[in-house]
Scaffold this active site. Sequence first.
Site, PDB file in Angstrom:
ATOM      1  N   HIS A 209      -3.660  21.316  32.015  1.00  0.00           N
ATOM      2  CA  HIS A 209      -3.998  22.169  30.870  1.00  0.00           C
ATOM      3  C   HIS A 209      -5.465  22.576  30.824  1.00  0.00           C
ATOM      4  O   HIS A 209      -5.868  23.339  29.960  1.00  0.00           O
ATOM      5  CB  HIS A 209      -3.627  21.478  29.556  1.00  0.00           C
ATOM      6  CG  HIS A 209      -4.546  20.345  29.216  1.00  0.00           C
ATOM      7  ND1 HIS A 209      -4.465  19.121  29.821  1.00  0.00           N
ATOM      8  CD2 HIS A 209      -5.593  20.272  28.355  1.00  0.00           C
ATOM      9  CE1 HIS A 209      -5.410  18.338  29.338  1.00  0.00           C
ATOM     10  NE2 HIS A 209      -6.110  19.002  28.441  1.00  0.00           N
TER      11      HIS A 209
HETATM   12  C1  UD1 Z   1      -7.644  20.399  23.556  1.00  0.00           C
HETATM   13  C2  UD1 Z   1      -8.976  19.772  23.879  1.00  0.00           C
HETATM   14  C3  UD1 Z   1      -8.896  19.069  25.233  1.00  0.00           C
HETATM   15  C4  UD1 Z   1      -7.740  18.111  25.280  1.00  0.00           C
HETATM   16  C5  UD1 Z   1      -6.470  18.846  24.903  1.00  0.00           C
HETATM   17  C6  UD1 Z   1      -5.277  17.931  24.879  1.00  0.00           C
HETATM   18  C7  UD1 Z   1     -10.990  20.915  23.056  1.00  0.00           C
HETATM   19  C8  UD1 Z   1     -12.151  21.732  23.475  1.00  0.00           C
HETATM   20  N1  UD1 Z   1     -10.050  20.760  23.992  1.00  0.00           N
HETATM   21  O1  UD1 Z   1      -7.403  21.413  24.537  1.00  0.00           O
HETATM   22  O2  UD1 Z   1     -10.083  18.341  25.437  1.00  0.00           O
HETATM   23  O3  UD1 Z   1      -7.637  17.572  26.570  1.00  0.00           O
HETATM   24  O4  UD1 Z   1      -6.636  19.422  23.597  1.00  0.00           O
HETATM   25  O5  UD1 Z   1      -4.107  18.627  24.584  1.00  0.00           O
HETATM   26  O6  UD1 Z   1     -10.959  20.444  21.958  1.00  0.00           O
HETATM   27  N2  UD1 Z   1      -1.571  25.492  21.100  1.00  0.00           N
HETATM   28  C9  UD1 Z   1      -0.279  25.550  20.619  1.00  0.00           C
HETATM   29  N3  UD1 Z   1       0.136  24.559  19.765  1.00  0.00           N
HETATM   30  C10 UD1 Z   1      -0.661  23.521  19.401  1.00  0.00           C
HETATM   31  C11 UD1 Z   1      -1.957  23.473  19.896  1.00  0.00           C
HETATM   32  C12 UD1 Z   1      -2.412  24.455  20.750  1.00  0.00           C
HETATM   33  O7  UD1 Z   1       0.482  26.447  20.930  1.00  0.00           O
HETATM   34  O8  UD1 Z   1      -0.210  22.654  18.640  1.00  0.00           O
HETATM   35  C13 UD1 Z   1      -2.011  26.542  22.045  1.00  0.00           C
HETATM   36  C14 UD1 Z   1      -2.761  27.654  21.366  1.00  0.00           C
HETATM   37  O9  UD1 Z   1      -2.455  28.853  22.004  1.00  0.00           O
HETATM   38  C15 UD1 Z   1      -4.205  27.335  21.643  1.00  0.00           C
HETATM   39  C16 UD1 Z   1      -4.122  26.657  23.002  1.00  0.00           C
HETATM   40  O10 UD1 Z   1      -2.876  25.951  22.992  1.00  0.00           O
HETATM   41  O11 UD1 Z   1      -5.016  28.455  21.658  1.00  0.00           O
HETATM   42  C17 UD1 Z   1      -5.248  25.704  23.261  1.00  0.00           C
HETATM   43  O12 UD1 Z   1      -5.380  24.764  22.194  1.00  0.00           O
HETATM   44  P1  UD1 Z   1      -6.815  24.095  21.877  1.00  0.00           P
HETATM   45  O13 UD1 Z   1      -6.688  23.035  20.855  1.00  0.00           O
HETATM   46  O14 UD1 Z   1      -7.807  25.170  21.631  1.00  0.00           O
HETATM   47  O15 UD1 Z   1      -7.227  23.460  23.261  1.00  0.00           O
HETATM   48  P2  UD1 Z   1      -6.362  22.560  24.270  1.00  0.00           P
HETATM   49  O16 UD1 Z   1      -6.235  23.319  25.537  1.00  0.00           O
HETATM   50  O17 UD1 Z   1      -5.137  22.031  23.625  1.00  0.00           O
END
Ligand code: UD1
Length: 369
Positions: A209
Amino acid sequence: MRSVVKIINVCGARPNFMKTAPLMRAYRAHQGLQPLIVHTGQHYDANMSELFFRQLQIPEPDINLGVGSASHAVQTAEIMARFEPVLLEHKPQWVVVVGDVNSTIACALVAAKLGIKVAHVEAGLRSFDRTMPEEINRLLTDAISDLLFVSEPSGLENLSREGIPDEKVHFVGNVMIDTLKANLEKAERSTILERMSLEPGGYNVVTLHRPNNVDDAAAFSRIADALQVIQDDLPTVFPMHPRTAQNLSRLGLAERFARMTRLHVVEPLGYLDFLKLMGKAAVVLTDSGGIQEETTILGVWCLTVRENTERPVTLTSGTNALVGSDPEKIVSAYRRCRSTQLTDPPMPEKWDGRAAERIAAVLAGRGLE
Ligand code: UD1
């Protein structure tokens, strides 16, 4: 009158929940501690959040800030704006933040500006790669924390080099491993292998991811080259993070993945199913931080699809190897794992399931300083 130490515990993203669970349990042993949970809402899908609360028996969050997804700046700013009134209302003595996600730095910064003490769980880890958003979060959070709870020896060295005074730093072990140890028996009862028709030792697990692996078509398709060979060898299960799933279609890679018939892409799994799946795998391929630690304790080969790790103890005392994202390197490391019997590596110091107890004891003793 007995004084009460109010502690606001922040969690927001999936890897935070496994760290919050043992802390909440450990606080209960200290009458003077009054913990509250603030969920920032950084992760919000049921299988990225609620499922973990249920399986790990974490009390319902007292407050949910409901921030959701956005760019780094907007997400961090939203968390800060919504967290400040919570601190003004509840006036805790401590804000405890865990890990290295945006919720960690956002809430630490709000607390520090209000003169509320910050404790950072999993302090001192460094990848020395500032292109990773998590590295920025780690550096900044540690710089403004009053108590730094360290999970492995490299953390002690890093904090000392950065000039953090020794008296703020406590080597307590790893709260993620507290949760693993507390749930191993339960996970053993998961039926995930039967449900997916898998044999112990007869399949691999993949999770990816990180933005630099999955946000860019060239990088992601090079990793796909390696996955092609790996799934030819053994069926390979890929519980896919929502970010990765979105990128698969956006980058035009969905068809390529669909043609790999032994690569089974599934929705993100709950904690217990995933622990069982990981524990019985032949090889785990990942870019996650926590999985490098968990495979170390489970005694399962882990190939980390990154050039660096902030968790070097998993390389020396564990089962982890860094393989970067070059398909040839990944495949040759994979073949080495498949042909080498894993002998019991030494376990990292203090990864004994009692880290949260040590943290609660420090907070109970120093709460009103
Ligand atoms: C975040 C953390 C990362 C961690 C990861 C674990 C930061 C900078 N990054 O990354 O360190 O390893 O979580 O999972 O804080 N999304 C969904 N549903 C959700 C959550 C996210 O669909 O419940 C999608 C959204 O499109 C979002 C993308 O995933 O834009 C990324 O989510 P985000 O929390 O920004 O970062 P992660 O890649 O999950």
